[in-house]
Scaffold this motif. Structure first.
Motif, mmCIF file in Angstrom:
data_model
loop_
_atom_site.group_PDB
_atom_site.id
_atom_site.type_symbol
_atom_site.label_atom_id
_atom_site.label_comp_id
_atom_site.label_asym_id
_atom_site.label_seq_id
_atom_site.Cartn_x
_atom_site.Cartn_y
_atom_site.Cartn_z
ATOM 1 N N GLY A 84 0.813 -1.207 0.000
ATOM 2 C CA GLY A 84 0.000 0.000 0.000
ATOM 3 C C GLY A 84 0.844 1.253 0.000
ATOM 4 N N PRO A 85 0.197 2.396 0.155
ATOM 5 C CA PRO A 85 0.876 3.688 -0.011
ATOM 6 C C PRO A 85 1.582 4.190 1.229
ATOM 7 N N PHE A 86 1.467 3.448 2.337
ATOM 8 C CA PHE A 86 1.983 3.978 3.600
ATOM 9 C C PHE A 86 2.332 2.817 4.509
ATOM 10 N N SER A 87 3.383 2.956 5.301
ATOM 11 C CA SER A 87 3.734 1.923 6.275
ATOM 12 C C SER A 87 4.383 2.574 7.482
ATOM 13 N N CYS A 88 4.158 1.975 8.633
ATOM 14 C CA CYS A 88 4.768 2.481 9.863
ATOM 15 C C CYS A 88 4.593 1.432 10.958
ATOM 16 N N PRO A 89 5.666 1.060 11.673
ATOM 17 C CA PRO A 89 5.562 0.040 12.724
ATOM 18 C C PRO A 89 5.039 0.617 14.034
ATOM 19 N N ASN A 90 3.884 1.258 13.985
ATOM 20 C CA ASN A 90 3.305 1.840 15.193
ATOM 21 C C ASN A 90 1.795 1.728 15.100
ATOM 22 N N GLY A 91 1.182 1.109 16.102
ATOM 23 C CA GLY A 91 -0.251 0.865 16.060
ATOM 24 C C GLY A 91 -1.087 2.119 16.034
ATOM 25 N N HIS A 92 -0.666 3.147 16.765
ATOM 26 C CA HIS A 92 -1.409 4.409 16.763
ATOM 27 C C HIS A 92 -1.425 5.020 15.365
ATOM 28 N N VAL A 93 -0.274 4.991 14.692
ATOM 29 C CA VAL A 93 -0.176 5.575 13.350
ATOM 30 C C VAL A 93 -1.003 4.763 12.359
ATOM 31 N N LEU A 94 -0.955 3.426 12.472
ATOM 32 C CA LEU A 94 -1.757 2.584 11.586
ATOM 33 C C LEU A 94 -3.240 2.913 11.725
ATOM 34 N N LYS A 95 -3.692 3.075 12.948
ATOM 35 C CA LYS A 95 -5.097 3.406 13.183
ATOM 36 C C LYS A 95 -5.454 4.743 12.540
ATOM 37 N N GLN A 96 -4.593 5.747 12.695
ATOM 38 C CA GLN A 96 -4.864 7.051 12.100
ATOM 39 C C GLN A 96 -4.904 6.972 10.572
ATOM 40 N N ALA A 97 -4.026 6.148 9.995
ATOM 41 C CA ALA A 97 -4.031 5.977 8.536
ATOM 42 C C ALA A 97 -5.337 5.351 8.075
ATOM 43 N N ALA A 98 -5.823 4.361 8.819
ATOM 44 C CA ALA A 98 -7.098 3.724 8.470
ATOM 45 C C ALA A 98 -8.246 4.719 8.606
ATOM 46 N N LEU A 99 -8.252 5.518 9.662
ATOM 47 C CA LEU A 99 -9.305 6.510 9.864
ATOM 48 C C LEU A 99 -9.314 7.552 8.751
ATOM 49 N N GLN A 100 -8.126 7.847 8.188
ATOM 50 C CA GLN A 100 -8.017 8.816 7.101
ATOM 51 C C GLN A 100 -8.381 8.218 5.739
ATOM 52 N N GLY A 101 -8.687 6.906 5.730
ATOM 53 C CA GLY A 101 -9.096 6.269 4.485
ATOM 54 C C GLY A 101 -7.963 5.833 3.587
ATOM 55 N N LEU A 102 -6.745 5.717 4.144
ATOM 56 C CA LEU A 102 -5.601 5.337 3.316
ATOM 57 C C LEU A 102 -5.599 3.863 2.936
ATOM 58 N N GLY A 103 -6.316 3.030 3.688
ATOM 59 C CA GLY A 103 -6.347 1.621 3.349
ATOM 60 C C GLY A 103 -6.723 0.748 4.526
ATOM 61 N N LEU A 104 -6.546 -0.561 4.324
ATOM 62 C CA LEU A 104 -6.840 -1.541 5.365
ATOM 63 C C LEU A 104 -5.624 -1.729 6.264
ATOM 64 N N ILE A 105 -5.862 -1.979 7.519
ATOM 65 C CA ILE A 105 -4.789 -2.310 8.457
ATOM 66 C C ILE A 105 -5.155 -3.610 9.157
ATOM 67 N N ARG A 106 -4.151 -4.278 9.689
ATOM 68 C CA ARG A 106 -4.361 -5.476 10.495
ATOM 69 C C ARG A 106 -3.636 -5.263 11.823
#
Length: 292
Positions: free
Chosen positions: A211-233
């Motif tokens: 995908g267009p974004f990656s970061c090894p931090n759960g808080h950041v992953l959640k914010q990316a998902a909330l912004q509509g950037l993609g799916l997170i696990r």
């Protein structure tokens, strides 16, 4: 360096090699040889030997007094170590995965424990490094998921679910995947891994995502998902509120692994002090009263 010192002191205190051998449960010849080797290493004669009695030389007298003091210090040190091992004082060194678990649960729990036990110090490391506990400085390590077989002791602190989620706006644009393989056509925001495991009954899959974004931090992953950037696990610790209010939606739930254990891992019981065991028991009880 210290071989023969205890033999020498015992010979002086007991008055003969024979009596020293009985006390040390050794042979007279062995003790005599070790004392002779000690004299050779020191380069001085410590004892005048005769068939009737033993007598200290001047150098032997001084060396005996120094050895006595040294052995007393060693005994005091051993006693202090034993007391530290079995009394509720000293330090507990902990290594843990970071993120929301450490920030919002573990750290507050340890602070509450410290309030109840002010003689126990806590050192918390959040590097999540893989450690051999038998040779590392850590008394307790917190890990999630599968653990390698080892002779370490483990206790389950909690069971955690994992979800694949995205925002409603993302699903409106791209649709919802019905099978893990469909993730290859979706935008996925990755943390530390880009291969996501799935299981359904006996079938196991490993799907490589990107995908267009990656970061090894759960808080950041959640914010990316909330912004509509993609799916997170990620784990439910990060997602409970967002799932409850509908700002994130879960998919592929019939393909998710069973809940993963959150482990406390520590050395075998023979290496554990009373304070470490007590802290582990305390955290298990705290997790019941304050679910993770």
């Amino acid at each position: 360096m210290f071989n023969g010192v205890l033999d020498f002191v015992t010979v002086v205190e007991e008055g003969s090699f024979t009596a020293a051998a009985e006390k040390l449960v050794s042979s007279k010849a062995s003790i005599s040889q070790r004392v002779s080797d000690l004299e050779t290493r020191l380069g001085v004669q410590l004892l005048y030997r005769s068939t009737r009695k033993l007598r200290l030389t001047e150098a032997g007298e001084r060396y005996y007094q120094s050895c006595q003091q040294g052995l007393e210090l060693l005994e005091d040190g051993a006693l202090a170590a034993q007391q530290l091992q079995h009394h509720l004082q000293g330090k507990v060194v902990i290594n843990s995965l970071g993120g929301i678990f450490a920030e919002q649960w573990l750290a507050p729990a340890l602070m509450a424990f410290r309030q109840e036990h002010p003689n126990i110090d806590i050192e918390l490391d959040l590097s999540s490094q893989r450690e051999d506990l038998l040779s590392s400085p850590f008394d307790i390590v917190f890990r999630m998921g599968a653990l390698p077989n080892s002779n370490l002791q483990v206790r389950i602190l909690s069971q955690m679910n994992t979800y694949v989620v995205a925002s409603p706006s993302y699903f409106e644009r791209y649709g919802k995947p019905k099978h893990p393989d469909e993730l290859k056509q979706h935008q996925c925001v990755c943390g530390t891994v880009s291969q996501w495991p799935f299981v359904q009954r006996e079938q196991k899959l490993m799907t490589t995502v990107s995908g267009p974004f990656s970061c090894p931090n759960g808080h950041v992953l959640k914010q990316a998902a909330l912004q509509g950037l993609g799916l997170i696990r990620t784990h439910e610790m990060y997602l409970r509120e967002a799932l409850a209010e509908g700002s994130l939606e879960a998919v592929l739930q019939d393909w998710q692994e069973l809940s993963q254990p959150l482990w406390m891992v520590f050395p075998p019981a023979r290496f554990r002090s009373k304070r470490v065991s007590m802290l582990a028991d305390w955290l298990v009880a705290y997790a019941v009263a304050h679910p993770i």
